[in-house]
Scaffold this motif. Structure first.
Motif, PDB file in Angstrom:
ATOM      1  N   PRO A  77      33.471  27.277  61.101  1.00 26.23           N
ATOM      2  CA  PRO A  77      34.224  28.438  60.638  1.00 26.23           C
ATOM      3  C   PRO A  77      34.045  29.571  61.232  1.00 26.23           C
ATOM      4  CG  PRO A  77      32.484  27.091  58.937  1.00 26.23           C
ATOM      5  CD  PRO A  77      32.311  26.636  60.340  1.00 26.23           C
ATOM      6  N   GLY A  78      34.976  30.529  61.549  1.00 24.38           N
ATOM      7  CA  GLY A  78      34.678  31.819  62.107  1.00 24.38           C
ATOM      8  C   GLY A  78      34.833  31.468  63.636  1.00 24.38           C
ATOM      9  N   GLU A  79      34.759  30.555  64.071  1.00 23.67           N
ATOM     10  CA  GLU A  79      34.712  30.281  65.711  1.00 23.67           C
ATOM     11  C   GLU A  79      36.081  29.710  66.029  1.00 23.67           C
ATOM     12  OE1 GLU A  79      31.190  28.567  67.347  1.00 23.67           O
ATOM     13  OE2 GLU A  79      30.101  28.961  65.400  1.00 23.67           O
ATOM     14  N   ASP A  80      36.374  29.986  67.060  1.00 23.42           N
ATOM     15  CA  ASP A  80      37.945  29.521  67.923  1.00 23.42           C
ATOM     16  C   ASP A  80      37.890  28.373  68.447  1.00 23.42           C
ATOM     17  OD1 ASP A  80      40.424  30.464  68.304  1.00 23.42           O
ATOM     18  OD2 ASP A  80      40.149  31.471  70.004  1.00 23.42           O
ATOM     19  N   TRP A  81      37.695  27.446  67.625  1.00 24.03           N
ATOM     20  CA  TRP A  81      37.489  26.017  68.358  1.00 24.03           C
ATOM     21  C   TRP A  81      39.015  25.296  67.575  1.00 24.03           C
ATOM     22  CZ3 TRP A  81      35.337  25.923  72.411  1.00 24.03           C
ATOM     23  CH2 TRP A  81      33.894  26.586  72.587  1.00 24.03           C
ATOM     24  N   SER A  82      39.419  24.239  68.064  1.00 23.76           N
ATOM     25  CA  SER A  82      40.441  23.319  67.677  1.00 23.76           C
ATOM     26  C   SER A  82      40.218  21.847  67.517  1.00 23.76           C
ATOM     27  CB  SER A  82      41.666  23.501  68.623  1.00 23.76           C
ATOM     28  OG  SER A  82      42.131  24.912  68.951  1.00 23.76           O
ATOM     29  N   VAL A  83      41.116  21.470  66.532  1.00 24.63           N
ATOM     30  CA  VAL A  83      40.983  20.000  66.401  1.00 24.63           C
ATOM     31  C   VAL A  83      42.593  19.364  66.529  1.00 24.63           C
ATOM     32  CG1 VAL A  83      38.799  20.037  64.868  1.00 24.63           C
ATOM     33  CG2 VAL A  83      41.130  20.002  64.065  1.00 24.63           C
ATOM     34  N   VAL A  84      42.629  18.128  66.449  1.00 27.52           N
ATOM     35  CA  VAL A  84      44.006  17.743  66.636  1.00 27.52           C
ATOM     36  C   VAL A  84      43.928  16.392  65.714  1.00 27.52           C
ATOM     37  CG1 VAL A  84      45.046  16.120  68.261  1.00 27.52           C
ATOM     38  CG2 VAL A  84      45.088  18.552  68.807  1.00 27.52           C
TER      39      VAL A  84
END
Length: 155
Positions: A77-84
């Motif tokens: 949360p609050g960080e700029d990561w992604s999932v697919v």
DNA sequence: GCCAACGTTGGC
DNA sequence: GCCAACGTTGGC
């Protein structure tokens, strides 16, 4: 443009292709590398993924499909990561080992070898087709994939 | 903005 | 379990 191809790595004792087959779908989370994240973000629905077991096995064991665009990684949360979101397509009839990939002249430039430690790497259509062939695996007919067919026939 | 220290990944 | 590769962090 047509579908794109990638290879994703997972340690099988952490998340195996067999588990994906059982789960029917999963969120590809936990990526904490900017380049790998950007590769995730380049994915769109219908793109195909080679599922590679790192550390244990060291082989491509199956094909998976991207179910939708990248979204924020709720595990950070609050960080700029992604999932697919991904779903299984089919297992490889013959898993394709890292050694076999290294020894195949047609795969000498594959990002898996060039970018050793990246957990999400792009794969060219030719490389993807060759690895399927080495795995003696054909993609199943995808009748449920009506959106892709509609898009293809409207071109 | 450089660069050394550190952490992580993944093959062996 | 070790080690090489390399991305990231943080001090300056």
């Amino acid at each position: 443009m047509g579908r794109k191809y990638f290879l994703v790595k997972s340690e099988p004792d952490k998340y195996s292709f067999a588990k994906l087959l059982r789960d029917k779908k999963t969120l590809w989370d936990g990526v904490r590398n900017f380049e790998a994240r950007n590769n995730l973000r380049a994915m769109k629905q219908g793109d195909l993924l080679l599922f590679y077991h790192s550390n244990i096995g060291k082989e491509v064991v199956g094909v998976a499909r991207v179910m939708g665009p990248a979204i924020a990684d709720a595990t950070a949360p609050g960080e700029d990561w992604s999932v697919v979101p991904v779903e299984p397509v089919c297992p490889m009839k013959n898993p394709v080992s890292l050694d076999a990939i290294r020894n195949e002249p047609g795969l000498s430039e594959i990002a898996l070898l060039k970018r050793n430690r990246l957990s999400v790497v792009p794969v060219t259509p030719a490389e993807f087709a060759l690895i399927l062939k080495m795995g003696k695996t054909a993609l199943p007919r995808v009748g449920k994939d009506s959106a892709d067919h509609a898009a293809a026939s409207s071109r």
